[in-house]
Design an enzyme around this catalytic site. Sequence first.
Site, PDB file in Angstrom:
ATOM      1  N   ASP A 182      -6.385   1.298   0.942  1.00  0.00           N
ATOM      2  CA  ASP A 182      -6.404   1.397   2.399  1.00  0.00           C
ATOM      3  C   ASP A 182      -7.809   1.067   2.877  1.00  0.00           C
ATOM      4  O   ASP A 182      -8.651   0.599   2.107  1.00  0.00           O
ATOM      5  CB  ASP A 182      -5.952   2.783   2.866  1.00  0.00           C
ATOM      6  CG  ASP A 182      -6.927   3.891   2.448  1.00  0.00           C
ATOM      7  OD1 ASP A 182      -7.951   3.594   1.785  1.00  0.00           O
ATOM      8  OD2 ASP A 182      -6.678   5.057   2.798  1.00  0.00           O
ATOM      9  N   LYS A 204       0.825  -1.204   0.000  1.00  0.00           N
ATOM     10  CA  LYS A 204       0.000   0.000   0.000  1.00  0.00           C
ATOM     11  C   LYS A 204       0.862   1.258   0.000  1.00  0.00           C
ATOM     12  O   LYS A 204       0.638   2.183  -0.790  1.00  0.00           O
ATOM     13  CB  LYS A 204      -0.919   0.005   1.221  1.00  0.00           C
ATOM     14  CG  LYS A 204      -1.850   1.225   1.285  1.00  0.00           C
ATOM     15  CD  LYS A 204      -2.531   1.335   2.644  1.00  0.00           C
ATOM     16  CE  LYS A 204      -1.566   1.862   3.684  1.00  0.00           C
ATOM     17  NZ  LYS A 204      -2.224   2.145   4.980  1.00  0.00           N
TER      18      LYS A 204
END
Length: 210
Positions: free
Chosen positions: A138, A120
Amino acid sequence: MNTEKRLQILSIFSKNNAHPKTELIFSSHFELLLAVILSAQSTDRIVNKITKKLFKIANTPKDILSLGIDSLKNCIKKIGLYNIKALNIFKTALLLEKKYNGVIPNSREKLESFPGVGRKTANILLNILFKKNTIAVDRHVFRVSNRTNFARGKNVNQVEKKLNKVVPTIFKRNVHNWFVLHGRYICTARHFKCNDCIIRHFCEFEAKVF
């Protein structure tokens, strides 16, 4: 959700906010790297409050190393998981200085070699710093993707894979920030604001509240 609805949603976001930006405050590549590491399980508001003070003292790899691990912990102690985050930041600064001459590398593999940097975080850095069409997933992106039925998945990797498949290239640079902002202020975890939602006519969430 069909292709037509997805295009309508992305077009609405684009028209409403053509150039969405992260709410993390930074003025260099290294500052963004630190801010994203600190943002794990924390809000951007808290991170910005912490980094406003930290960056005045140390905002380069050399500065972080000179500051030392104990002083670094003291600077960020009001943020969650500060002990491990301080250690990751210190190790990352050391690796940057020793191997990359203080320059953030433009490579997923290299970025993910830094402590505290996962897929991420690497996607965020590649997207913002190097203008790549990466889509970071996220909790906000995951929630909006699943709740609207835009791109369903049981985990972040499945959602990322689906988003990369269904989002046209022209929208890929911005979809992360669109979904983050939408999830943060409108399609929130509990008190979602369907009345204020600009994509409510195309969203397929069955429990809309008006």
